[in-house]
Scaffold this active site. Sequence first.
Site, PDB file in Angstrom:
ATOM      1  N   HIS A   1      60.978  50.276  19.831  1.00  0.00           N
ATOM      2  CA  HIS A   1      59.782  50.675  19.054  1.00  0.00           C
ATOM      3  C   HIS A   1      58.849  51.536  19.890  1.00  0.00           C
ATOM      4  CE1 HIS A   1      61.045  47.949  15.877  1.00  0.00           C
ATOM      5  NE2 HIS A   1      61.327  47.080  16.834  1.00  0.00           N
TER       6      HIS A   1
ATOM      7  N   ASN B   1      24.745  36.466  43.945  1.00  0.00           N
ATOM      8  CA  ASN B   1      26.024  36.686  43.248  1.00  0.00           C
ATOM      9  C   ASN B   1      25.717  36.610  41.764  1.00  0.00           C
ATOM     10  OD1 ASN B   1      28.673  36.807  42.352  1.00  0.00           O
ATOM     11  ND2 ASN B   1      28.940  34.593  42.523  1.00  0.00           N
TER      12      ASN B   1
ATOM     13  N   CYS C   1      30.742  37.926  44.152  1.00  0.00           N
ATOM     14  CA  CYS C   1      30.411  38.013  45.573  1.00  0.00           C
ATOM     15  C   CYS C   1      30.463  36.618  46.184  1.00  0.00           C
ATOM     16  CB  CYS C   1      29.002  38.564  45.750  1.00  0.00           C
ATOM     17  SG  CYS C   1      28.712  40.089  44.867  1.00  0.00           S
TER      18      CYS C   1
ATOM     19  N   GLU D   1      53.348  38.932  33.253  1.00  0.00           N
ATOM     20  CA  GLU D   1      52.840  38.444  34.545  1.00  0.00           C
ATOM     21  C   GLU D   1      53.453  39.226  35.692  1.00  0.00           C
ATOM     22  OE1 GLU D   1      50.487  36.913  35.605  1.00  0.00           O
ATOM     23  OE2 GLU D   1      51.032  36.307  37.623  1.00  0.00           O
TER      24      GLU D   1
ATOM     25  N   TRP E   1      31.001  42.332  46.080  1.00  0.00           N
ATOM     26  CA  TRP E   1      31.896  43.084  45.183  1.00  0.00           C
ATOM     27  C   TRP E   1      30.944  43.855  44.292  1.00  0.00           C
ATOM     28  CZ3 TRP E   1      33.166  42.410  39.747  1.00  0.00           C
ATOM     29  CH2 TRP E   1      34.281  43.159  39.343  1.00  0.00           C
TER      30      TRP E   1
ATOM     31  N   GLU F   1      48.516  44.871  40.421  1.00  0.00           N
ATOM     32  CA  GLU F   1      47.230  44.511  41.044  1.00  0.00           C
ATOM     33  C   GLU F   1      47.302  44.506  42.567  1.00  0.00           C
ATOM     34  OE1 GLU F   1      45.560  40.651  40.331  1.00  0.00           O
ATOM     35  OE2 GLU F   1      47.497  39.687  40.236  1.00  0.00           O
TER      36      GLU F   1
ATOM     37  N   LYS G   1      38.549  37.638  43.518  1.00  0.00           N
ATOM     38  CA  LYS G   1      39.348  36.458  43.203  1.00  0.00           C
ATOM     39  C   LYS G   1      38.930  35.828  41.884  1.00  0.00           C
ATOM     40  CE  LYS G   1      42.356  33.276  43.657  1.00  0.00           C
ATOM     41  NZ  LYS G   1      43.759  33.651  43.324  1.00  0.00           N
TER      42      LYS G   1
ATOM     43  N   ARG H   1      36.283  36.738  47.679  1.00  0.00           N
ATOM     44  CA  ARG H   1      35.424  36.867  46.486  1.00  0.00           C
ATOM     45  C   ARG H   1      34.834  38.266  46.374  1.00  0.00           C
ATOM     46  NH1 ARG H   1      33.639  32.102  44.298  1.00  0.00           N
ATOM     47  NH2 ARG H   1      31.786  33.175  43.525  1.00  0.00           N
TER      48      ARG H   1
HETATM   49  C1  AGP Z   1      45.531  37.162  38.803  1.00  0.00           C
HETATM   50  O1  AGP Z   1      46.467  37.531  39.802  1.00  0.00           O
HETATM   51  C2  AGP Z   1      44.247  37.916  38.908  1.00  0.00           C
HETATM   52  N1  AGP Z   1      43.640  37.728  40.174  1.00  0.00           N
HETATM   53  C3  AGP Z   1      43.300  37.661  37.748  1.00  0.00           C
HETATM   54  O2  AGP Z   1      43.912  38.204  36.611  1.00  0.00           O
HETATM   55  C4  AGP Z   1      42.955  36.190  37.427  1.00  0.00           C
HETATM   56  O3  AGP Z   1      44.091  35.513  36.953  1.00  0.00           O
HETATM   57  C5  AGP Z   1      41.892  36.177  36.328  1.00  0.00           C
HETATM   58  O4  AGP Z   1      40.741  36.836  36.812  1.00  0.00           O
HETATM   59  C6  AGP Z   1      41.513  34.757  35.861  1.00  0.00           C
HETATM   60  O5  AGP Z   1      40.923  34.073  36.926  1.00  0.00           O
HETATM   61  P1  AGP Z   1      40.723  32.481  36.760  1.00  0.00           P
HETATM   62  O6  AGP Z   1      42.096  31.881  36.646  1.00  0.00           O
HETATM   63  O7  AGP Z   1      39.984  32.051  37.988  1.00  0.00           O
HETATM   64  O8  AGP Z   1      39.919  32.251  35.498  1.00  0.00           O
END
Ligand code: AGP
Length: 612
Positions: A508, A102, A2, A485, A76, A492, A607, A27
């Site tokens: 496989h 938070n 949050c 990635e 959140w 997402e 985030k 956030r």
């Molecule tokens: C990535 O697009 C996502 N938002 C998420 O997987 C993020 O990379 C992950 O939560 C790690 O966050 P950080 O790099 O702040 O540790």
Amino acid sequence: MCGIIGYVGERVAQPILLDGLQRLEYRGYDSCGIVTYLDQKKSLSVRKLPGKVKDLEKLLKSKPLSGSCGIGHCRWATHGAPNQANAHPHLDCKSEIALVHNGIIENHSQLKKDLIREGHVFLSQTDTEVIVHLIEKFYRGVPLEEAVKKAAALLDGSFAIAVISKKEPGKLIGARRGSPLVIGVGREENFLASDIPALLDFAKDAIFLEDDEIAVLTGRNAKIIDFSGKPVKRQPVHITWDISQAQKQGYPHFMLKEINEQPKVLEDILGQRIKQGSRRIAFEELKIPQAKLAAAKNIIIVACGTAYHAGLCGKYILEEVCPLPVSVDVSSEFRYRNPLVNRGDLVISISQSGETADTLAAVREAKFKGAITLTICNVLGSTLVRESDGVIYTHAGPEIGVASTKAFTAQLAVLYVFALYLGQLKKTLAVDKLNKLLNQLAAIPRMQVDILKKQNAIKVTAHKHHHFGSFLFLGRNINYPMALEGALKLKEISYIPAEGYAAGEMKHGPIALIDEYRAVVCIAPESKVYEKMVSNIQEIRSRRGIIIAIATSGDEKIKDLTHEVIYIPRMEEFLSPLLTAIPLQLLAYYVAVKRGCDVDQPRNLAKSVTVE
Ligand code: AGP
């Protein structure tokens, strides 16, 4: 995770709290609210709702709040659905104390039972509400910070809280354990926030609270005490980010802006880390003695999500240049696996936010086992930075879009440059190879610009395929993590099921998925495994799969085998992730926008995941 904002000073708090919440909304954005102390009525007044900050803004237009001391929160949800009752701020029984939080209070159920038995009345299903009633219980004849201290001592779990009380108007209290909280130091005013972007409009100096510390703020004073009541002296840090970096600057979404910022970010990283002329590589902020780095026999990389994919690329990068064994683990597995870590091993954590709970726990586990801990991080003074032996900042600037883009390629860039640095320390990197790689790296920002110039073509490809119900991403060698990635980026923000796979694994199992209803993205630049990728493409084609290839400019052969080709400039396979990342990001972005998704604030995501 949050967002928290607090203000105390001479100005009307409402607009400041709203502005801060807008900058923190990435956030958490399922509900939000603010509370201020109304001087005339000598009471606390709350405005909160399920919904976004813009909805709260609308409410406050019709029902504004006066007062020059207040706190705000964007949520959140972890405990209790996103609704009016569960939105923060929360009040005590007598509406004398207001609090935002938070984190997660692990022992909230037992505490709640005890408090109810003592006569406290709860209005929400949140763990947070327990805290404000605990403070109420201790807030008798003592200052607010004393009551907060006593309440915090009973809490298990993580918290960053901001608290005000009508009994002590003009005082703003903050406290933290395990979740970030930063003081913004102003002139005749002070601020509290979960992270720096919320302060950019108001303060240029910040003081980062550490675990088990309490901030006691008034308009004229900012002091810190620890949970034993001992005063803490800490110098402010000057905030180098400017407000424009945390604004869209004409782009429709932060994510598109941040995708387009990547060439500049890479140029800055190369310029900061590689001294012109001497071509000496330097990491000023890296406090780990070179001898310790050179002596490391193993490298372990821990990270989550996109940062984990950067770590997987890091394995190929470091093992190619250093070379020494590199293992990569998702933080949430590493921390519970009783990992084999030898004293002196180098554990590298990668994190944009520096606040990811699992990665923090992994680093603490590594330190406990005697490892040297280095973090590659984007946020100044974040918890990971303060708890690691050394830091290399990615300096990508604030990344507001929830889907990580520029921070990811910045992590890759730092990994390349760090590998060259470590290879020199370990004397495993010949000068001609070093110079060749430095020359190639220097050419990449321009190549990224070339790809970005063709983003409209990628948009057309995305629109043609946005209706597919699922995607498969395939890559080999250092582009295998890029397939993972690419799949994460798409799923997402567009919510389309997408899977990344090592192309060599097709036979496989995944090949059973191939038909004309599935789009397959094949990352197939010029490389030592190019012909293998072509074989995969032919296998997919013969089963009527729809293929989008990412290939090297001039590759006509692949054009005849696929439905769409996104070209990237010719570059050594070893460095190609810095190029293949961009089409993957743009493809995901344009598919998601075409599907009407909220690209910057995708559903259910946040985030930085500061809770387990
Ligand atoms: C990535 O697009 C996502 N938002 C998420 O997987 C993020 O990379 C992950 O939560 C790690 O966050 P950080 O790099 O702040 O540790």
